[in-house]
Design an enzyme around this catalytic site. Structure first.
Site, PDB file in Angstrom:
ATOM      1  N   LYS A   1       0.831  -1.211   0.000  1.00 56.66           N
ATOM      2  CA  LYS A   1       0.000   0.000   0.000  1.00 56.66           C
ATOM      3  C   LYS A   1       0.867   1.263   0.000  1.00 56.66           C
ATOM      4  O   LYS A   1       0.641   2.172  -0.790  1.00 56.66           O
ATOM      5  CB  LYS A   1      -0.924   0.033   1.225  1.00 56.66           C
ATOM      6  CG  LYS A   1      -1.867  -1.154   1.330  1.00 56.66           C
ATOM      7  CD  LYS A   1      -2.817  -0.998   2.499  1.00 56.66           C
ATOM      8  CE  LYS A   1      -2.168  -0.961   3.863  1.00 56.66           C
ATOM      9  NZ  LYS A   1      -1.462  -2.199   4.257  1.00 56.66           N
TER      10      LYS A   1
ATOM     11  N   ARG B   1      -9.067   0.852   9.435  1.00 58.78           N
ATOM     12  CA  ARG B   1      -8.634  -0.506   9.784  1.00 58.78           C
ATOM     13  C   ARG B   1      -9.810  -1.332  10.310  1.00 58.78           C
ATOM     14  O   ARG B   1      -9.668  -2.518  10.515  1.00 58.78           O
ATOM     15  CB  ARG B   1      -7.573  -0.488  10.885  1.00 58.78           C
ATOM     16  CG  ARG B   1      -6.221   0.105  10.493  1.00 58.78           C
ATOM     17  CD  ARG B   1      -5.420  -0.864   9.664  1.00 58.78           C
ATOM     18  NE  ARG B   1      -4.097  -1.185  10.096  1.00 58.78           N
ATOM     19  CZ  ARG B   1      -2.964  -0.557   9.732  1.00 58.78           C
ATOM     20  NH1 ARG B   1      -3.006   0.479   8.961  1.00 58.78           N
ATOM     21  NH2 ARG B   1      -1.804  -0.988  10.137  1.00 58.78           N
TER      22      ARG B   1
ATOM     23  N   ARG C   1      12.234  -6.112   4.881  1.00 60.78           N
ATOM     24  CA  ARG C   1      12.043  -4.711   4.469  1.00 60.78           C
ATOM     25  C   ARG C   1      13.028  -3.765   5.164  1.00 60.78           C
ATOM     26  O   ARG C   1      13.289  -3.887   6.355  1.00 60.78           O
ATOM     27  CB  ARG C   1      10.609  -4.278   4.797  1.00 60.78           C
ATOM     28  CG  ARG C   1      10.352  -2.803   4.560  1.00 60.78           C
ATOM     29  CD  ARG C   1       8.906  -2.504   4.451  1.00 60.78           C
ATOM     30  NE  ARG C   1       8.191  -2.604   5.720  1.00 60.78           N
ATOM     31  CZ  ARG C   1       6.908  -2.283   5.859  1.00 60.78           C
ATOM     32  NH1 ARG C   1       6.211  -1.861   4.815  1.00 60.78           N
ATOM     33  NH2 ARG C   1       6.311  -2.388   7.026  1.00 60.78           N
TER      34      ARG C   1
ATOM     35  N   ARG D   1      11.943  -1.595  10.520  1.00 61.85           N
ATOM     36  CA  ARG D   1      10.892  -1.185  11.449  1.00 61.85           C
ATOM     37  C   ARG D   1      10.804  -2.163  12.607  1.00 61.85           C
ATOM     38  O   ARG D   1      10.919  -3.368  12.418  1.00 61.85           O
ATOM     39  CB  ARG D   1       9.539  -1.127  10.722  1.00 61.85           C
ATOM     40  CG  ARG D   1       9.312   0.200  10.045  1.00 61.85           C
ATOM     41  CD  ARG D   1       8.083   0.213   9.204  1.00 61.85           C
ATOM     42  NE  ARG D   1       6.870  -0.318   9.845  1.00 61.85           N
ATOM     43  CZ  ARG D   1       5.671  -0.276   9.283  1.00 61.85           C
ATOM     44  NH1 ARG D   1       5.517   0.269   8.088  1.00 61.85           N
ATOM     45  NH2 ARG D   1       4.618  -0.761   9.891  1.00 61.85           N
TER      46      ARG D   1
ATOM     47  N   ARG E   1       0.148  -8.645  13.591  1.00 64.53           N
ATOM     48  CA  ARG E   1      -0.497  -7.620  12.757  1.00 64.53           C
ATOM     49  C   ARG E   1      -1.450  -8.271  11.755  1.00 64.53           C
ATOM     50  O   ARG E   1      -2.537  -7.756  11.488  1.00 64.53           O
ATOM     51  CB  ARG E   1       0.573  -6.799  12.018  1.00 64.53           C
ATOM     52  CG  ARG E   1       1.319  -5.837  12.941  1.00 64.53           C
ATOM     53  CD  ARG E   1       2.658  -5.417  12.375  1.00 64.53           C
ATOM     54  NE  ARG E   1       2.563  -4.582  11.196  1.00 64.53           N
ATOM     55  CZ  ARG E   1       3.581  -4.392  10.341  1.00 64.53           C
ATOM     56  NH1 ARG E   1       4.738  -5.007  10.531  1.00 64.53           N
ATOM     57  NH2 ARG E   1       3.431  -3.609   9.308  1.00 64.53           N
TER      58      ARG E   1
HETATM   59  P1  AMP Z   1       1.255   0.615   9.030  1.00 68.14           P
HETATM   60  O1  AMP Z   1       2.426   1.490   8.731  1.00 68.14           O
HETATM   61  O2  AMP Z   1       0.019   1.027   8.288  1.00 68.14           O
HETATM   62  O3  AMP Z   1       1.580  -0.858   8.871  1.00 68.14           O
HETATM   63  O4  AMP Z   1       0.903   0.829  10.574  1.00 68.14           O
HETATM   64  C1  AMP Z   1       1.844   0.524  11.579  1.00 68.14           C
HETATM   65  C2  AMP Z   1       1.135   0.457  12.921  1.00 68.14           C
HETATM   66  O5  AMP Z   1       0.546   1.714  13.218  1.00 68.14           O
HETATM   67  C3  AMP Z   1      -0.020  -0.533  12.983  1.00 68.14           C
HETATM   68  O6  AMP Z   1       0.403  -1.853  13.261  1.00 68.14           O
HETATM   69  C4  AMP Z   1      -0.849   0.064  14.122  1.00 68.14           C
HETATM   70  O7  AMP Z   1      -0.269  -0.212  15.379  1.00 68.14           O
HETATM   71  C5  AMP Z   1      -0.713   1.563  13.868  1.00 68.14           C
HETATM   72  N1  AMP Z   1      -1.767   2.054  12.959  1.00 68.14           N
HETATM   73  C6  AMP Z   1      -1.622   2.573  11.706  1.00 68.14           C
HETATM   74  N2  AMP Z   1      -2.804   2.935  11.194  1.00 68.14           N
HETATM   75  C7  AMP Z   1      -3.726   2.638  12.143  1.00 68.14           C
HETATM   76  C8  AMP Z   1      -5.132   2.756  12.218  1.00 68.14           C
HETATM   77  N3  AMP Z   1      -5.851   3.219  11.194  1.00 68.14           N
HETATM   78  N4  AMP Z   1      -5.751   2.358  13.355  1.00 68.14           N
HETATM   79  C9  AMP Z   1      -5.058   1.876  14.403  1.00 68.14           C
HETATM   80  N5  AMP Z   1      -3.735   1.717  14.391  1.00 68.14           N
HETATM   81  C10 AMP Z   1      -3.065   2.094  13.271  1.00 68.14           C
END
Ligand code: AMP
Length: 215
Positions: free
Chosen positions: A13, A90, A129, A162, A173
Site C-alpha cells: 500500500k 482498519r 524490508r 521497522r 499484525r
Molecule cells: P502501518 O504502517 O500502516 O503498517 O501501521 C503501523 C502500525 O501503526 C499498525 O500496526 C498500528 O499499530 C498503527 N496504525 C496505523 N494505522 C492505524 C489505524 N488506522 N488504526 C489503528 N492503528 C493504526
C-alpha cells in the site's frame, strides 16, 4: 481523486501510494496513518508516547486517538484536491469516522483499491524490508537491495528495519488485520466502491492495474 488503499500489512500500500500520489494528473498527498504515527513516536509527542506500545505489539492504536489524528490531518488544505489514504480505515468504526470527517468538507471517497496478498509473501516481504530514515523509500534485503548497503539510493540517508517488522509482530499484525477486514470489504462492496487486485506479484504490474482503474 480520493482513494483508499486497503489490504494487509506488506501488500504494498505504501509503495503504491507514494508513486501514485506523485504521478496523478493532479498530484495529491499520500496520507499514511502509520507514517504519521511513526513521526509522532520519533518526536515523542503525547500521541506518539500513547501509540508506541500498541504499535510495538502489532496492535491497533485506539480508535479515539486515530480519529483525533485523522481530523487534524484532514483540516489541512492539501487534501482539498484529493488524497491517497493508506492504513486507514482498519475497522468498520474507523470507516464510519472517516466518512463523517470528510463529509464535513463536503467530499466522499471515489473508490477503494483492495490489494490482496498471501501470508507467505507478506512475511517474506516485511521481514526483509528496509526503510529510509529520511524519505521513507522502501528496500528489501533480497528483492530490492540498496546499491550501497545500509543507505538509501534516493537520498543517501541511512536505512533501518521497522521494529514491528519482526516475524512474531508481523504475525500479530496479520491476525488483527484478518479479524477486521471482512467487515470493511463488505462495507465498501455495498457502496460499489471496492476493486480487488492481486498484489502478490511485481509492484509495477500492480501499479499499472491501479492506474488503469483510475482511468
Ligand atoms: P502501518 O504502517 O500502516 O503498517 O501501521 C503501523 C502500525 O501503526 C499498525 O500496526 C498500528 O499499530 C498503527 N496504525 C496505523 N494505522 C492505524 C489505524 N488506522 N488504526 C489503528 N492503528 C493504526
Amino acid at each position: 481523486m480520493r482513494i483508499i488503499l486497503l489490504g494487509p500489512p506488506g501488500a504494498g500500500k505504501g509503495t503504491q501510494a507514494k508513486v501514485l500520489a506523485e504521478n496523478l494528473r493532479v498530484p495529491v498527498p499520500h496520507v499514511s496513518t502509520g507514517d504519521i504515527l511513526r513521526q509522532n513516536v520519533k518526536d515523542s509527542t503525547a500521541l506518539g508516547v500513547e501509540a508506541k506500545s500498541f504499535m510495538e505489539r502489532g496492535l491497533l492504536v485506539p480508535d479515539e486517538l486515530m480519529a483525533r489524528m485523522l481530523s487534524e490531518r484532514f483540516v489541512k488544505e492539501d487534501v482539498s484536491q484529493g488524497f491517497i489514504l493508506d492504513g486507514y480505515p482498519r475497522n468498520l468504526a474507523q470507516a464510519k469516522t472517516l466518512e463523517e470527517i470528510i463529509s464535513q468538507r463536503g467530499i466522499n471517497i471515489d473508490f477503494v483499491v483492495y490489494l490482496d496478498s498471501s501470508e507467505s509473501v507478506i512475511i517474506q516481504r516485511l521481514s526483509g524490508r528496509l526503510v529510509c530514515s529520511k524519505c521513507g523509500a522502501n528496500f528489501h534485503i533480497k528483492n530490492l537491495p540498496p546499491k550501497k548497503e545500509g543507505f538509501c539510493d534516493r537520498c543517501g540517508s541511512s536505512l533501518y528495519q521497522r521494529s514491528d517488522d519482526k516475524v512474531e509482530t508481523i504475525k500479530k499484525r496479520l491476525e488483527v488485520y484478518k479479524k477486521e477486514v471482512a467487515d470493511l470489504i463488505d462495507y465498501y462492496k455495498k457502496q460499489d466502491k471496492l476493486y480487488r487486485l492481486d498484489a502478490d506479484g511485481d509492484a509495477n504490474v500492480v501499479l499499472n492495474q491501479i492506474i488503469a482503474l483510475i482511468k
